[in-house]
Design an enzyme around this catalytic site. Structure first.
Site, PDB file in Angstrom:
ATOM      1  N   ASN A  15     -37.314 -57.068 -29.463  1.00  0.00           N
ATOM      2  CA  ASN A  15     -36.344 -56.901 -28.373  1.00  0.00           C
ATOM      3  C   ASN A  15     -35.030 -57.562 -28.800  1.00  0.00           C
ATOM      4  OD1 ASN A  15     -34.800 -57.616 -26.027  1.00  0.00           O
ATOM      5  ND2 ASN A  15     -36.548 -57.060 -24.768  1.00  0.00           N
ATOM      6  N   HIS A  18     -30.930 -60.177 -26.641  1.00  0.00           N
ATOM      7  CA  HIS A  18     -30.176 -61.432 -26.639  1.00  0.00           C
ATOM      8  C   HIS A  18     -29.234 -61.582 -27.823  1.00  0.00           C
ATOM      9  CE1 HIS A  18     -31.853 -62.325 -22.902  1.00  0.00           C
ATOM     10  NE2 HIS A  18     -33.088 -62.228 -23.352  1.00  0.00           N
ATOM     11  N   HIS A  51     -33.150 -53.374 -23.231  1.00  0.00           N
ATOM     12  CA  HIS A  51     -33.149 -53.244 -21.764  1.00  0.00           C
ATOM     13  C   HIS A  51     -31.705 -53.046 -21.299  1.00  0.00           C
ATOM     14  CE1 HIS A  51     -34.387 -55.346 -17.695  1.00  0.00           C
ATOM     15  NE2 HIS A  51     -33.889 -54.137 -17.523  1.00  0.00           N
ATOM     16  N   ARG A  53     -29.579 -53.115 -18.455  1.00  0.00           N
ATOM     17  CA  ARG A  53     -29.627 -53.573 -17.061  1.00  0.00           C
ATOM     18  C   ARG A  53     -28.504 -52.940 -16.241  1.00  0.00           C
ATOM     19  NH1 ARG A  53     -32.017 -58.101 -14.893  1.00  0.00           N
ATOM     20  NH2 ARG A  53     -33.636 -59.000 -16.191  1.00  0.00           N
ATOM     21  N   ARG A  57     -25.483 -56.820 -18.528  1.00  0.00           N
ATOM     22  CA  ARG A  57     -25.178 -58.190 -18.959  1.00  0.00           C
ATOM     23  C   ARG A  57     -25.415 -58.399 -20.456  1.00  0.00           C
ATOM     24  NH1 ARG A  57     -30.066 -61.497 -16.082  1.00  0.00           N
ATOM     25  NH2 ARG A  57     -29.289 -60.373 -14.276  1.00  0.00           N
ATOM     26  N   GLU A  78     -36.084 -50.059 -22.060  1.00  0.00           N
ATOM     27  CA  GLU A  78     -36.529 -50.752 -20.834  1.00  0.00           C
ATOM     28  C   GLU A  78     -35.562 -50.418 -19.722  1.00  0.00           C
ATOM     29  OE1 GLU A  78     -37.188 -54.970 -20.388  1.00  0.00           O
ATOM     30  OE2 GLU A  78     -38.103 -54.925 -22.360  1.00  0.00           O
ATOM     31  N   THR A 109     -36.651 -60.930 -16.737  1.00  0.00           N
ATOM     32  CA  THR A 109     -37.544 -60.127 -15.903  1.00  0.00           C
ATOM     33  C   THR A 109     -38.684 -61.015 -15.403  1.00  0.00           C
ATOM     34  OG1 THR A 109     -36.982 -58.298 -17.348  1.00  0.00           O
ATOM     35  CG2 THR A 109     -38.775 -57.932 -15.809  1.00  0.00           C
ATOM     36  N   GLU A 159     -47.695 -52.579 -20.012  1.00  0.00           N
ATOM     37  CA  GLU A 159     -47.346 -53.773 -20.786  1.00  0.00           C
ATOM     38  C   GLU A 159     -47.663 -54.973 -19.902  1.00  0.00           C
ATOM     39  OE1 GLU A 159     -43.724 -53.865 -23.055  1.00  0.00           O
ATOM     40  OE2 GLU A 159     -43.591 -56.045 -22.888  1.00  0.00           O
ATOM     41  N   HIS A 198     -43.372 -61.003 -23.301  1.00  0.00           N
ATOM     42  CA  HIS A 198     -42.513 -61.893 -22.522  1.00  0.00           C
ATOM     43  C   HIS A 198     -42.830 -63.350 -22.853  1.00  0.00           C
ATOM     44  CE1 HIS A 198     -39.351 -62.113 -19.440  1.00  0.00           C
ATOM     45  NE2 HIS A 198     -39.762 -63.359 -19.411  1.00  0.00           N
TER      46      HIS A 198
HETATM   47  N1  PXP Z   1     -41.303 -56.920 -22.576  1.00  0.00           N
HETATM   48  C1  PXP Z   1     -40.571 -56.715 -21.467  1.00  0.00           C
HETATM   49  C2  PXP Z   1     -40.963 -55.585 -20.579  1.00  0.00           C
HETATM   50  C3  PXP Z   1     -39.453 -57.523 -21.176  1.00  0.00           C
HETATM   51  O1  PXP Z   1     -38.744 -57.313 -20.054  1.00  0.00           O
HETATM   52  C4  PXP Z   1     -39.095 -58.534 -22.071  1.00  0.00           C
HETATM   53  C5  PXP Z   1     -37.901 -59.396 -21.801  1.00  0.00           C
HETATM   54  O2  PXP Z   1     -36.777 -58.655 -21.661  1.00  0.00           O
HETATM   55  C6  PXP Z   1     -39.864 -58.705 -23.222  1.00  0.00           C
HETATM   56  C7  PXP Z   1     -40.990 -57.906 -23.442  1.00  0.00           C
HETATM   57  C8  PXP Z   1     -39.524 -59.714 -24.256  1.00  0.00           C
HETATM   58  O3  PXP Z   1     -39.554 -60.990 -23.724  1.00  0.00           O
HETATM   59  P1  PXP Z   1     -38.947 -62.179 -24.557  1.00  0.00           P
HETATM   60  O4  PXP Z   1     -37.496 -61.869 -24.770  1.00  0.00           O
HETATM   61  O5  PXP Z   1     -39.174 -63.360 -23.694  1.00  0.00           O
HETATM   62  O6  PXP Z   1     -39.702 -62.239 -25.862  1.00  0.00           O
END
Ligand code: PXP
Length: 256
Positions: A15, A18, A51, A53, A57, A78, A109, A159, A198
């Protein structure tokens, strides 16, 4: 019915949200999340998750366009179940779409989608994505009720939200892991493809990666943070190695 073909290979979805968060802190063009995605591909990830949003952001519409154009691995888009996001998904047709709950005031999330309580709202979005050939997953708490609801909604993938497990103190972490184990087995019995993610880190990934029903882990924030210290390539390779070792160890234990 657990997977008759035995344990599935475990995929890593990276992901990159960030990387965009850091870019947007200054409003310029770097660091570029698409460059990070390509680096993640070279480091051996199996997919990229982003994702978009409502408030944009982190990931932007332009990032999604460039990811679709430039990625070699599948994109997991996402999205919240809104008309705006559905239109964007149908325009770009990513490999997969993961439906997540979205609250404007949340930092990340928090918690899974209420697939059970939200049936009537979610159903048309899931139908439209399924009809477009986009693989739909629902980001849910590790709760068997939510998995039953995913089946009745026609979603082929769930998931499991690992946030409560990752955030728990050592004493309560076992109980949170047990919820994930029970849910993963239930998903396998229902014939759902099971993903998880997550908050996963080098310290928390192995027990989840060792579960044979889990086909994919999606990991972002920790990897982007680790990249500050040792580089993104090395963080992804180490995560991949930990996942693969945990999966191989548990397969060997079961067959011993
Ligand atoms: N899976 C989903 C559906 C998420 O919303 C997120 C966070 O955006 C992640 C995985 C990844 O989480 P993390 O960034 O905490 O590893």
């Amino acid at each position: 019915m657990n997977n008759p073909l035995g344990p599935q290979p475990l995929r890593l979805g990276v992901n990159i949200d960030h990387v965009a968060t850091i870019r947007n802190a200054r409003g310029g063009g770097f660091p570029d999340p698409v460059r990070a995605a390509k680096l993640a591909e070279d480091a051996g990830c199996d997919g990229i998750t982003a994702h978009l949003r409502e408030d944009r952001r982190h990931i932007s519409d332009g990032d999604i366009e460039r990811l679709i154009d430039q990625l070699k691995v599948p994109l997991n888009f996402e999205m919240a179940a809104t008309d705006e996001m559905l239109d964007i998904a149908l325009e770009h047709k990513p490999h997969a779409a993961c439906l997540v709950p979205e609250k404007r005031e949340e930092r990340t999330t928090e918690g899974g989608l209420d697939a059970a309580g939200g049936h009537n709202h979610l159903k048309p979005y899931i139908d439209a994505l399924n009809n477009a050939g986009i693989r739909v997953s629902l980001f849910v708490e590790p709760d068997p009720r939510q998995l039953d609801a995913a089946v009745s909604l026609g979603a082929p993938v769930v998931e499991l939200h690992t946030g409560a497990y990752c955030d728990a103190r050592q004493v309560t972490r076992e109980a949170q892991l047990e919820r994930i184990i029970v849910a993963a087995v239930h998903a396998g019995d229902l014939g759902l493809e099971c993903h998880a993610g997550h908050g996963l880190t080098f310290d928390t990934v192995a027990p989840v990666a060792s579960l044979p029903q889990i086909a994919e882990l999606n990991i972002g924030h920790f990897l982007v943070g680790e990249a500050i210290f040792g580089g993104l390539d090395s963080a992804i390779r180490r995560m991949r190695a930990l996942m693969d070792k945990a999966r191989a160890d548990s397969t060997n234990q079961r067959s011993a």
